[in-house]
Design a protein around this motif. Structure first.
Motif, PDB file in Angstrom:
ATOM      1  N   GLY A 129      -3.873  -2.739 -12.443  1.00  0.00           N
ATOM      2  CA  GLY A 129      -5.357  -2.772 -12.338  1.00  0.00           C
ATOM      3  C   GLY A 129      -5.982  -3.328 -11.047  1.00  0.00           C
ATOM      4  O   GLY A 129      -6.783  -4.087 -10.906  1.00  0.00           O
ATOM      5  N   TRP A 130      -5.040  -3.458 -10.156  1.00  0.00           N
ATOM      6  CA  TRP A 130      -5.270  -3.911  -8.690  1.00  0.00           C
ATOM      7  C   TRP A 130      -5.929  -3.142  -7.639  1.00  0.00           C
ATOM      8  O   TRP A 130      -6.332  -3.442  -6.828  1.00  0.00           O
ATOM      9  N   ALA A 131      -5.626  -1.810  -7.827  1.00  0.00           N
ATOM     10  CA  ALA A 131      -6.031  -0.804  -6.826  1.00  0.00           C
ATOM     11  C   ALA A 131      -7.571  -0.870  -6.652  1.00  0.00           C
ATOM     12  O   ALA A 131      -7.954  -0.889  -5.414  1.00  0.00           O
ATOM     13  N   GLU A 132      -8.254  -0.932  -7.724  1.00  0.00           N
ATOM     14  CA  GLU A 132      -9.750  -1.281  -7.417  1.00  0.00           C
ATOM     15  C   GLU A 132     -10.125  -2.767  -6.881  1.00  0.00           C
ATOM     16  O   GLU A 132     -11.301  -2.790  -6.347  1.00  0.00           O
ATOM     17  N   ASP A 182       0.864  -1.216   0.032  1.00  0.00           N
ATOM     18  CA  ASP A 182       0.126  -0.056   0.064  1.00  0.00           C
ATOM     19  C   ASP A 182       0.990   1.144   0.100  1.00  0.00           C
ATOM     20  O   ASP A 182       0.495   2.429  -0.177  1.00  0.00           O
ATOM     21  N   PRO A 227       1.011   3.083  -4.864  1.00  0.00           N
ATOM     22  CA  PRO A 227      -0.154   3.437  -5.377  1.00  0.00           C
ATOM     23  C   PRO A 227      -0.032   3.055  -7.088  1.00  0.00           C
ATOM     24  O   PRO A 227      -1.006   2.783  -7.602  1.00  0.00           O
ATOM     25  N   ASP A 228       1.019   3.843  -7.522  1.00  0.00           N
ATOM     26  CA  ASP A 228       1.087   3.649  -9.110  1.00  0.00           C
ATOM     27  C   ASP A 228       1.262   2.177  -9.524  1.00  0.00           C
ATOM     28  O   ASP A 228       0.487   1.839 -10.587  1.00  0.00           O
ATOM     29  N   THR A 288      -2.295   0.757  -9.357  1.00  0.00           N
ATOM     30  CA  THR A 288      -2.947   1.054 -10.620  1.00  0.00           C
ATOM     31  C   THR A 288      -2.682   0.756 -12.034  1.00  0.00           C
ATOM     32  O   THR A 288      -3.663   0.310 -12.539  1.00  0.00           O
TER      33      THR A 288
END
Length: 112
Positions: A103-106, A86, A96-97, A100
């Motif tokens: 495609g794992w952030a969401e 995280d 975070p980048d 993102t």
């Protein structure tokens, strides 16, 4: 009452590639990581220290430059893909980048 289910991301193709690249590399190679010299560079200051957005951007840029020269960068990236961090800078990519981009952030959100 049961805990809410957590949707886990499926394995990303990049993880398979990095696993193949780092296969057979001893985990002790991480001891040669350049971030050992200044861990705060990659993690940021402690929770009691304020860091402005400009300071954070400058710190992360220096961390990326250090990572670019690191002999265990591929191993670090493989580890980041395993643990899905995280925070911090992993293999030159802020967490975070990284999440993102893959495609794992969401997918970290809890589902009922």
């Amino acid at each position: 009452m049961s805990a809410p289910a957590v949707r886990l991301p499926v394995a990303h193709p990049a993880l398979s590639l990095l696993t193949a690249i780092t296969d057979g590399m001893p985990r002790r190679l991480a001891e040669g990581a350049l971030c050992d010299a200044d861990p705060e560079l990659h993690t940021g200051p402690d929770a009691f220290t304020d860091e402005s957005a400009d300071e954070r951007a400058a710190r992360e840029q220096v961390a990326r430059e250090v990572c670019a020269e690191c002999p265990v960068r591929a191993l670090c990236l493989a580890r980041a893909l395993e643990v899905r961090p995280d925070s911090g800078v992993w293999a030159g990519i802020p967490a975070p980048d990284l999440l993102t981009m893959l495609g794992w952030a969401e997918q970290r959100t809890e589902v009922a």
